[in-house]
Design an enzyme around this catalytic site. Structure first.
Site, mmCIF file in Angstrom:
data_model
loop_
_atom_site.group_PDB
_atom_site.id
_atom_site.type_symbol
_atom_site.label_atom_id
_atom_site.label_comp_id
_atom_site.label_asym_id
_atom_site.label_seq_id
_atom_site.Cartn_x
_atom_site.Cartn_y
_atom_site.Cartn_z
ATOM 1 C CB CYS A 38 20.797 107.570 -10.563
ATOM 2 S SG CYS A 38 21.070 107.614 -12.333
ATOM 3 C CG HIS A 88 24.923 105.595 -9.006
ATOM 4 N ND1 HIS A 88 23.761 104.866 -8.947
ATOM 5 C CD2 HIS A 88 24.867 106.296 -10.162
ATOM 6 C CE1 HIS A 88 23.033 105.105 -10.025
ATOM 7 N NE2 HIS A 88 23.686 105.967 -10.780
ATOM 8 C CD GLU A 143 23.831 103.169 -5.804
ATOM 9 O OE1 GLU A 143 24.208 104.278 -5.379
ATOM 10 O OE2 GLU A 143 23.288 103.004 -6.911
#
Lengths: 80, 225
Positions: B87, B196, B198
């Site tokens: 990002c 994302h 994560e």
């Protein structure tokens, strides 16, 4: 004191979604006849010393390095 | 020896803790790194996390690029250090010219936050080799400046060299050209990804745990080395 203005615009081929949003909003406010809006950024830079070639070159370097992203933007600079 | 994966925190980073946790769950040791440091330390890979570094002032990633640690990182990345930018981290990598192109305002002008289906288009990079070629995964996406742009020549190069790492499936959330969600450099050690992974490492908090593969991928070579 030297004073420069740097104007940064998206390249014409890059979709300016913010400019388009402004263009769409204007008729709703009664501003007819708007055929296009493009949005950019204006920087006013003050430098010590005179407006000379060296100062212009420094501002050009600033614009190339930080103020504009040459991948998507162009800039124009002038002394004021 | 446990692999050490650095996570750089800039002023305005948001997802550095989540990235560190993903590194931990993948089986490596997360190493917090501070943007103003001039020392990368002994790390085997680096994650640039999501967020709004320096408030996204000027352009997303434009000022973070000049952080002292980024200059060190750029040298290390050119030397082969695996780097994943997520990002805002992707934006920083583009501003740093470690990856081509740029990320601009979403075509819709809306902040997008949703679970997004992706297809892994290149499972040969340092960060994607835990996936099958063509595998589809669902991970969160959340951005307003996520629209990937590059000139036609760059796009053609990315496509012909297999450097589109991940592509949006079903819906293109931001107007990215060629549905591009992530790309890599020529060597495949530097990967930028708008969604994302994560945030998709545990069933409790993510739409899936299918993002973990990015973090386990980078460990495979280190363990084997």
């Amino acid at each position: 004191m030297a004073r420069f203005v740097v104007e940064v615009m998206l390249k014409p081929e890059i979709l300016d979604s913010q400019g388009q949003a402004v263009a769409r909003a204007l008729p709703r406010l009664g501003f007819d006849g708007v055929t296009g809006v493009r949005q950019g950024k204006r920087f006013e830079i003050e430098l010590e010393g005179p407006v000379d070639e060296a100062a212009t070159e420094r501002v050009r370097k600033m614009a190339e390095t930080l103020l504009a992203n040459p991948v998507i933007e162009t800039f124009e600079l002038r002394a004021e | 020896m446990t692999a050490r994966v650095g996570v750089i925190t800039f002023p305005g980073s948001l997802d550095d803790r989540d990235a560190a946790r993903a590194v931990l769950l993948a089986g490596a040791e997360p190493v917090p790194l501070w943007h103003a440091s001039t020392d990368l330390g002994e790390v085997d890979a680096v994650v640039l996390p999501g967020g709004f570094s320096y408030g996204d002032y000027l352009r997303a990633g434009a000022i973070a690029r000049f952080a002292p640690l980024m200059e060190r990182l750029a040298d290390a990345a050119r030397g082969g250090l695996p780097v994943l930018g997520i990002c805002n981290g992707f934006q920083v990598l583009c501003e740093s010219h470690l990856l081509p192109g740029a990320l601009t305002r979403n075509a819709s002008l809306h902040f997008v936050c949703r679970a997004q289906r992706l297809r892994i288009e290149n499972s040969g990079t340092e960060w994607t080799r835990a996936y099958e070629q063509g595998q589809e995964i669902v991970v969160p996406i959340k951005n307003i400046d996520g629209r990937y742009l590059a000139d036609q020549k760059t796009l053609d190069e990315l496509e012909s060299e297999g450097r589109v790492v991940a592509r949006y499936v079903d819906v293109n959330p931001n107007g990215s050209l060629n549905d591009i969600a992530g790309i890599c450099n020529e060597a495949g050690n530097v990967v930028g990804l708008m969604p994302h992974p994560e945030h998709a490492v545990e069933a409790l908090t993510g739409p899936s745990s299918e993002g973990l593969g990015f973090f386990t991928s980078v460990l495979t070579r280190m363990v084997g080395a």
